[in-house]
Design a protein around this motif. Structure first.
Motif, PDB file in Angstrom:
ATOM      1  N   SER A 176       0.859  -1.263  -0.095  1.00 43.20           N
ATOM      2  CA  SER A 176      -0.178   0.146  -0.062  1.00 43.20           C
ATOM      3  C   SER A 176       0.855   1.272  -0.026  1.00 43.20           C
ATOM      4  O   SER A 176       2.121   1.196   0.494  1.00 43.20           O
ATOM      5  N   ILE A 177       0.222   2.255  -0.554  1.00 41.05           N
ATOM      6  CA  ILE A 177       0.780   3.572  -0.409  1.00 41.05           C
ATOM      7  C   ILE A 177      -0.010   4.539   0.092  1.00 41.05           C
ATOM      8  O   ILE A 177      -1.092   4.545  -0.318  1.00 41.05           O
ATOM      9  N   GLN A 178       0.495   5.389   0.908  1.00 38.52           N
ATOM     10  CA  GLN A 178      -0.399   6.218   1.676  1.00 38.52           C
ATOM     11  C   GLN A 178       0.261   7.665   1.432  1.00 38.52           C
ATOM     12  O   GLN A 178       1.519   8.019   1.868  1.00 38.52           O
ATOM     13  N   PHE A 179      -0.590   8.439   0.917  1.00 36.08           N
ATOM     14  CA  PHE A 179      -0.082   9.823   0.905  1.00 36.08           C
ATOM     15  C   PHE A 179      -0.768  10.678   1.979  1.00 36.08           C
ATOM     16  O   PHE A 179      -2.072  10.638   2.247  1.00 36.08           O
ATOM     17  N   ILE A 180       0.049  11.490   2.815  1.00 37.41           N
ATOM     18  CA  ILE A 180      -0.525  12.333   3.891  1.00 37.41           C
ATOM     19  C   ILE A 180      -0.039  13.718   3.159  1.00 37.41           C
ATOM     20  O   ILE A 180       1.039  14.158   3.508  1.00 37.41           O
ATOM     21  N   PRO A 181      -1.229  14.536   3.195  1.00 35.47           N
ATOM     22  CA  PRO A 181      -0.747  15.981   2.769  1.00 35.47           C
ATOM     23  C   PRO A 181      -0.622  16.757   4.101  1.00 35.47           C
ATOM     24  O   PRO A 181      -0.852  16.216   4.906  1.00 35.47           O
ATOM     25  N   PRO A 182       0.134  17.722   3.688  1.00 36.66           N
ATOM     26  CA  PRO A 182       0.697  18.545   4.735  1.00 36.66           C
ATOM     27  C   PRO A 182      -0.782  19.314   5.388  1.00 36.66           C
ATOM     28  O   PRO A 182      -1.823  19.469   4.743  1.00 36.66           O
ATOM     29  N   GLU A 183      -0.557  19.695   6.625  1.00 32.98           N
ATOM     30  CA  GLU A 183      -1.622  20.448   7.124  1.00 32.98           C
ATOM     31  C   GLU A 183      -1.606  21.898   6.565  1.00 32.98           C
ATOM     32  O   GLU A 183      -0.275  22.439   6.530  1.00 32.98           O
TER      33      GLU A 183
END
Length: 188
Positions: A176-183
């Motif tokens: 899996s690949i998870q992209f966490i955008p910045p706040e």
């Protein structure tokens, strides 16, 4: 000023393998062996020796033997005595014919003839070899039959059993690949 950073989280794929080894068993029964033996045979047939004893000449020397043999001896002996008696009478007659010679008188010719005439011998001659012994032997009969051995072998092929092992391959964890955008601070 701080720059917003995009975070990327990646999880690797995990493959699960569950394996149990297989098994093999090999058995081979022993061969069946059958042995048949015919025993040997030895036969020996022996014969008793035959003993023949002929003692007829010994009995003839003891008491004359059987009547026929004794009569033959007496008859042949009488013939001899008769011929000897005739010869003696002829000799006495020849002496009497010469009576004029000294010593040929009747008294001297017939007077000296005083011995009685003997009876012929009715027994056979005596000898140490009057008994005949004969031994007849027969060789034994020997028969031999050799032993025989018969072998029969029944072989058995090996028995092979194979149990498969277990091999399960599965996905224990997917990638899996998870992209966490910045706040992003929206305060403006």
């Amino acid at each position: 000023m701080l720059q917003p950073i995009l975070q990327i989280r990646q999880t690797s794929a995990l493959i699960g393998i569950d394996a149990d080894p297989g098994s093999i068993s090999i058995t081979q029964p022993k061969a069946d062996l059958s042995v048949n033996t015919t025993p040997g045979e030895l036969t020996v047939q022996s014969y008793r020796p035959k003993l023949n004893v002929d003692q007829s000449r010994a009995w003839a020397a003891y008491h004359g033997g059987n009547m026929l043999e004794m009569n033959k001896r007496i008859y042949s002996g009488i013939q001899q005595l008769y011929l000897q008696g005739i010869a003696r009478k002829v000799e006495q007659g020849n002496r009497m014919a010469q009576f004029f010679r000294p010593g040929n008188t009747i008294a001297e010719v017939y007077g000296t003839d005083t011995e009685p005439n003997s009876f012929p011998e009715n027994r056979g001659p005596a000898s140490y070899d009057n008994v005949d012994i004969n031994i007849e032997t027969t060789a034994p009969l020997i028969n031999f039959r050799a032993a025989q051995v018969n072998l029969e072998v029944e072989r058995h092929f090996p028995e092979i059993e194979f149990n498969r092992g277990k091999l399960d391959i599965y996905m224990q964890q997917y990638a899996s690949i998870q992209f966490i955008p910045p706040e992003v601070n929206v305060q403006l």
